[in-house]
Motif scaffolding. Structure first.
Motif, PDB file in Angstrom:
ATOM      1  N   GLU A  85      40.445  -8.243  77.591  1.00  0.00           N
ATOM      2  CA  GLU A  85      39.690  -8.387  76.354  1.00  0.00           C
ATOM      3  C   GLU A  85      38.329  -9.028  76.645  1.00  0.00           C
ATOM      4  N   TYR A 137      32.304  -7.233  73.611  1.00  0.00           N
ATOM      5  CA  TYR A 137      32.381  -5.768  73.633  1.00  0.00           C
ATOM      6  C   TYR A 137      33.822  -5.355  73.319  1.00  0.00           C
ATOM      7  N   GLU A 195      35.183  -2.841  72.042  1.00  0.00           N
ATOM      8  CA  GLU A 195      35.609  -1.458  72.267  1.00  0.00           C
ATOM      9  C   GLU A 195      35.978  -1.183  73.726  1.00  0.00           C
ATOM     10  N   THR A 253      38.317  -2.613  75.196  1.00  0.00           N
ATOM     11  CA  THR A 253      39.772  -2.477  75.105  1.00  0.00           C
ATOM     12  C   THR A 253      40.177  -1.618  73.915  1.00  0.00           C
ATOM     13  N   GLY A 254      39.360  -1.636  72.846  1.00  0.00           N
ATOM     14  CA  GLY A 254      39.669  -0.796  71.689  1.00  0.00           C
ATOM     15  C   GLY A 254      39.759   0.665  72.076  1.00  0.00           C
ATOM     16  N   GLN A 255      38.819   1.118  72.918  1.00  0.00           N
ATOM     17  CA  GLN A 255      38.850   2.501  73.404  1.00  0.00           C
ATOM     18  C   GLN A 255      39.180   2.577  74.899  1.00  0.00           C
ATOM     19  N   HIS A 268      47.752   8.588  69.367  1.00  0.00           N
ATOM     20  CA  HIS A 268      46.393   8.587  68.829  1.00  0.00           C
ATOM     21  C   HIS A 268      46.270   9.896  68.047  1.00  0.00           C
ATOM     22  N   VAL A 304      32.678   4.448  76.808  1.00  0.00           N
ATOM     23  CA  VAL A 304      32.440   3.739  75.552  1.00  0.00           C
ATOM     24  C   VAL A 304      30.942   3.485  75.360  1.00  0.00           C
ATOM     25  N   TYR A 305      30.260   3.173  76.451  1.00  0.00           N
ATOM     26  CA  TYR A 305      28.829   2.853  76.397  1.00  0.00           C
ATOM     27  C   TYR A 305      28.084   3.745  77.396  1.00  0.00           C
TER      28      TYR A 305
END
Length: 756
Positions: A202, A206, A208, A210-212, A245, A290-291
């Motif tokens: 975590e 940022y 996301e 871990t979110g994504q 998902h 993600v980025y």
């Protein structure tokens, strides 16, 4: 080292006493000094625990008392009892991890200068107890042998690694992993937290990541695992780490910072340091997806590996520093591992911004650009009081000498030499034999294999910080399978990293391992280890008597071995192996282990030759590859043959043609020639297209007398060894020129030029 054999004799005498649990003990890793004394100590709930300093070692004492309660049903008493265990603090132990242990019939004295030493002394005591104590069954009385031990480690870095990115492992498993490492005095767990396949920590700034980034659709390695699970349930993906998902199942998971802090504190209580790795600038696809602005171009895959972070964007360094700030806040370890391995630089080469930056700074190549990234990130960590670890590819850039380099590319044997000469410390973690994720890794090699080249500067041995083995989990999805690959290999690593070289004894270790296997089984470790019946041959070239000695090693304890010297398959009527034997001239050795009179596969086959060229001078018209020098200029005529590993120090490697002249010293009758080459197309090793032999009396004018074409297809997989051999037709000559054509422009490896 014969201490253990003597100890066993003494313990057998003690065992004859009419006491409840006969003593049968094993200590791994083996102590620096161990003396067996007369008598035995009876451990019971009536044993008194004496603390010289009530305020010292409080956590360790609490651990010891919990262990006693698990074993005896109650903690040790503080009241005077039949006998006592006394814990003392002593300034004589300057090494934080050293300790002394004295066991007599009425008292045990454990002494150390620091908490680590006290804890390691307690683990030694634990190993002296019967393996059955680990099963949870209570005992009223247990015997410990009277011993005197002085102990301290060889290396400060004694580590195991776990990749939780490729496949995810629960916090419960990590805690248990720490328990097992600490039992064998392994003091570091290198936690590989991020990679292309998943981001596992975590990061609050940022979310996301871990979110994504912690979740993925099934990839090719998951598919391999699913297919293998049809025959072996240990390859099944753990359903705890799968969620839906939408209508698509995704695999993953992550650790919260609170979970990691609790885990770090738990590991510290067992004196295991958690070293986090955030791999960069490559292996960053979980973050780049993600980025995407973090890369130089379109996220995806380059020639071999994933597209890396862009080293010329300031926002990349903002991201990296923000992430590492949170990592440092969670992990108190002095060390942060930043990877820097397997960076696909194709996007950098195509990037106008990278090219402009390199030109402005005056960089010659992309390796310097990677060095710039590594040094900039390292500077940030160093300014924050951390030490930096990188994989060994990083040395191709001009990295700072304060960085610690983790040597993993076993096929580039010169890495440790280069690292220490540049002033960097090195951690020995060569994939062969220290990648336990390879099911072919051999316990013998883990314990014995030479890790440094013959050219390693011994005066810089202090630059070796220690040893580490790794478990990469692309095809290891379950905790049970991880256990089976880690153990008992980790015990061989532990002894090699802790015990002095004079105290490392393969036969002793094999014997002590048997009791440790029982201990691990009682602790719930799922192993499928069975000692291999494969024989490993070792040669001893005796130039004085012109003969070659042969001895065999095995994972089995005292195996029955029969052998022949003419290549025929041995039987019980063949020669019984009773130790090293010698042959003159040429011999085709065949040997095997026999059990109950039956041959146990595999049969070892080994050609040995005391030939005319042994000890003769070799002139190299083209150089060997410096990463594979073997024994340098004498390698091809020293009589030693290679094993199945090209990095064993006997195979000499070439990336050009092999072209040498052997000087026989005088005009000699030449009857035959033979040379063994290797093919292993995975790491780019191929047979030569043709081998040519020419002879000369004056060293100037050569006549070709033999040409041997290769018949092994270039696409034939698996390891192949082939003899290129033929007649020299009784030619009389002093000089023999050998040319092996490197037609595939890859590696060619040869171990010996046999001339008779």
């Amino acid at each position: 080292m014969k201490y253990f054999q003597k100890a066993l004799i003494a313990i057998c005498i003690l065992s004859a006493c009419s006491k409840p649990e006969p003593i049968d003990f094993s200590i791994v890793p083996y102590p620096s000094e161990l003396k067996v004394e007369q008598g035995q100590f009876e451990l019971s709930p009536n044993t008194q625990l004496l603390l010289q300093d009530e305020a010292a070692f409080t956590e360790e004492v609490a651990f010891f008392q919990s262990l006693m309660k698990q074993i005896l049903g109650s903690e040790l008493s503080t009241q005077k009892g039949e006998n006592s265990i006394e814990i003392r603090k002593s300034a004589e132990h300057s090494n934080p991890e050293s300790y002394s242990l004295e066991i007599s019939s009425d008292k045990i004295i454990l002494e150390a200068g620091h908490a680590q030493g006290i804890f390691y002394g307690m683990t030694t005591l634990r190993q002296l107890l019967p393996a059955t104590v680990e099963s949870g069954n209570l005992s009223d009385q247990l015997l410990l042998p009277a011993l005197s031990i002085q102990d301290s480690p060889k290396y400060k870095w004694r580590a195991m690694h776990l990749d939780v990115s490729r496949h995810f492992f629960s916090m419960d498993y990590l805690h248990r992993y720490v328990d097992l490492l600490s039992l064998y005095k392994l003091n570091k767990l290198h936690l590989h937290l991020t990679d292309d396949q998943g981001w596992r920590m975590e990061i609050k700034q940022y979310p996301e990541l871990t979110g994504q980034g912690a979740w993925r659709e099934f990839n090719k390695h998951d598919s391999i695992c699913i297919d293998r699970s049809k025959e072996d349930a240990r390859f099944a993906l753990d359903p705890k780490h799968i969620k839906m998902h939408g209508e698509t199942p995704v695999y993953g998971g992550y650790y919260t910072q609170d979970e990691l802090r609790e885990f770090v504190a738990y590991a510290q209580s067992k004196h295991v340091e958690i070293v986090p790795e955030i791999d960069m600038p490559g292996h960053m696809m979980a973050a780049i997806k993600v980025y995407p602005e973090l890369t130089c171009g379109t996220p995806g895959w380059g020639r071999v590996f994933s597209t890396p972070l862009c080293p010329v964007k300031e926002e990349v360094y903002t991201f990296v520093e923000n992430v590492l700030t949170e990592v440092m806040d969670v992990f108190p370890s002095p060390y942060i591992h930043i990877g820097a391995d397997e960076v696909d630089k194709g996007r950098w080469e195509e990037s106008a911004a990278c090219q402009q930056f390199m030109k402005a700074i005056g960089m010659k190549d992309l390796e310097e650009l990677q060095g710039y990234f590594v040094n900039r990130v390292s500077d940030f960590l160093i300014k924050n009081g951390k030490k930096v670890v990188v994989w060994d590819e990083a040395i191709s850039g001009d990295i700072d000498s304060s960085l610690t380099v983790m040597y993993w590319r076993a096929w580039v044997a010169s890495v440790p030499d280069r690292v220490v000469k540049k002033g960097n410390d090195v951690i020995l973690a060569p994939g062969d034999p220290f990648y336990f994720s390879n099911p072919k890794s051999k316990l013998f090699d883990i314990y014995n294999k030479q890790l440094l080249s013959s050219k390693f500067p011994t005066e810089l041995s202090n630059k070796i910080k220690g040893m580490q083995a790794c478990l990469w989990t692309e095809t290891i999805p379950s905790e049970e399978l991880a256990d089976a690959l880690i153990f008992p290999d980790a015990l061989a690593l532990a002894e090699r990293a802790w015990s002095s070289e004079e105290n490392q004894d393969w036969d002793s270790f094999k014997s002590r391992l048997q009791i440790q296997l029982k201990r691990l089984e009682n602790m719930g470790v799922k192993m499928d280890y069975a000692p291999s019946s494969e024989l490993l041959p070792f040669l001893n070239v005796d130039k004085e008597l012109q003969q070659i000695g042969i001895r065999f090693e095995s994972e089995m304890s005292e195996p029955m071995i029969y052998y022949t010297t003419d290549g025929t398959t041995p039987t019980v009527n063949s020669k019984l192996y009773e130790g090293e034997f010698f042959v003159k001239g040429s011999a085709n050795i065949a040997a095997a282990v026999f059990k109950d009179g039956e041959l146990v596969e595999p049969v070892l086959r080994k050609q040995v030759d005391y030939h005319k060229a042994i000890g003769k001078t070799v002139e190299y018209l083209k150089p060997w590859n410096t990463a594979y020098p073997a024994g340098d200029a004498g390698s091809l005529t020293d009589g030693y043959r290679g094993t199945n590993s090209n990095s064993d120090g006997y195979w000499q490697g070439f990336t050009n043609d092999l072209e040498v002249i052997v000087d026989m010293g005088e005009v000699t009758d030449l009857n035959s020639f033979s040379a063994t080459f290797m093919q292993n197309i995975g790491p780019g090793i191929f047979m030569p297209g043709v081998v040519e032999v020419a002879v000369s009396s004056d060293g100037d004018s050569f006549t070709k007398v033999l040409e041997i074409e290769n018949e092994v297809p270039i696409d034939q997989k698996d390891l192949i060894l082939k003899d290129f051999k033929g007649s020299l037709k009784g030619e009389e000559a002093r000089y023999v020129k050998v040319i092996a054509k490197n037609t595939n422009h890859a590696f060619i490896f040869v171990d010996e030029l046999v001339i008779n």
